[in-house]
Design a protein around this motif. Structure first.
Motif, PDB file in Angstrom:
ATOM      1  N   ALA A 151       0.836  -1.203   0.000  1.00 25.46           N
ATOM      2  CA  ALA A 151       0.000   0.000   0.000  1.00 25.46           C
ATOM      3  C   ALA A 151       0.868   1.248   0.000  1.00 25.46           C
ATOM      4  N   GLU A 195       0.438   2.782  -3.662  1.00 22.36           N
ATOM      5  CA  GLU A 195      -0.568   3.836  -3.501  1.00 22.36           C
ATOM      6  C   GLU A 195      -1.899   3.483  -4.177  1.00 22.36           C
ATOM      7  N   PRO A 196      -2.492   2.359  -3.804  1.00 26.25           N
ATOM      8  CA  PRO A 196      -3.769   1.959  -4.418  1.00 26.25           C
ATOM      9  C   PRO A 196      -4.910   2.858  -3.956  1.00 26.25           C
ATOM     10  N   ASP A 197      -5.963   2.874  -4.756  1.00 27.62           N
ATOM     11  CA  ASP A 197      -7.184   3.590  -4.358  1.00 27.62           C
ATOM     12  C   ASP A 197      -8.002   2.755  -3.385  1.00 27.62           C
ATOM     13  N   ARG A 209      -2.185   5.965   4.968  1.00 32.73           N
ATOM     14  CA  ARG A 209      -2.731   6.498   3.726  1.00 32.73           C
ATOM     15  C   ARG A 209      -4.248   6.668   3.854  1.00 32.73           C
ATOM     16  N   THR A 255      -6.557   6.014   0.896  1.00 29.77           N
ATOM     17  CA  THR A 255      -6.794   4.651   0.425  1.00 29.77           C
ATOM     18  C   THR A 255      -7.964   4.039   1.188  1.00 29.77           C
ATOM     19  N   HIS A 303     -14.638   3.756  -3.215  1.00 28.51           N
ATOM     20  CA  HIS A 303     -13.729   4.683  -3.888  1.00 28.51           C
ATOM     21  C   HIS A 303     -14.327   6.080  -3.967  1.00 28.51           C
TER      22      HIS A 303
END
Length: 233
Positions: free
Chosen positions: A46, A50-52, A76, A79, A122
């Motif tokens: 992660a 840097e995933p959504d 984060r 996220t 998201h």
């Protein structure tokens, strides 16, 4: 490419990750950017990728999904974590939501519902299975009722209303409307329709509500709304 939702898959079973990867990469607007087999790998992935959205398993060797969720949402905040598990146990759901997850679903969820859930978290919505939502309110209600009663005077007059006013004093009238709608379970799209606002305006208001009330996500907004008696159990 920039409009794709970047997804990180976390599960200790490679075959499960493989199935999710095939399914999600076949969906328009979805891109699996990485995989992890345990919580420690998930935290590192992660940070690096840097995933959504993170699809997070609960029971894994070493660092489990709930602890990993807490670390990822702390490191984060942008996220979103959507917890998927085979185990329909309340302590997992409550633990995941308390750790900052934006949703909790079972792995037998239909593919189209999973994709919709990813899109929902998201966009800032919370996704919790109806059974878990009902159980959450059932378990929390007695505690919240006791706390609410503690804020009322013996005459049962307007002290409760005053307590709500004090708690929400920093919110504008529009932000209060949105707070109540979220407490009632409304999605962003439903708020847009109810208040005749643009989606970007609704998202901005929600962000201010979370910041002013020092809440991490929409699930905590629902709990706070029940706690204040703004919506009923």
């Amino acid at each position: 490419m920039t409009d794709e939702i970047r997804v990180l898959l976390v599960d200790d079973q490679e075959l499960v990750r493989y199935g999710f990867r095939l399914m999600l990469n076949a969906m328009p607007g979805m891109l699996v950017v990485g995989e992890a087999g345990d919580g420690a790998e998930a935290i590192e992935a992660a940070r690096r990728l840097e995933p959504d959205v993170v699809l997070m398993d609960v029971r894994m060797p070493g660092i489990g999904g709930i602890e990993a969720t807490e670390s990822i949402t702390r490191l984060r905040p942008e996220t979103r974590v959507l917890v998927l598990t085979t185990y329909d146990l309340d302590e997992y759901a409550f633990g995941a939501l308390g750790a900052g997850a934006s949703g909790f679903l079972l792995k037998d969820t239909r593919p189209e519902n999973l994709v919709a859930a990813i899109r929902a978290v998201h966009s800032g919505d919370a996704v919790v299975s109806p059974r878990i939502t009902a159980k959450l309110i059932e378990v929390a209600a007695p505690h919240l009722a006791t706390r609410a009663a503690g804020g009322r005077d013996s005459g049962g007059g307007s002290a409760g209303d005053a307590a709500v006013d004090d708690a929400l004093d920093d919110l504008t009238a529009r932000e209060r409307e949105i707070f109540v709608l979220i407490g009632q379970g409304a999605t962003n799209a439903e708020i847009v329709e109810a208040l005749h606002l643009s989606e970007s305006t609704v998202k901005a208001h929600i962000g201010r509500v979370l910041a002013k009330l020092q809440l991490r996500n929409r699930v905590e907004v629902v709990i706070r709304a029940y706690e204040l008696g703004v919506v009923g159990a």
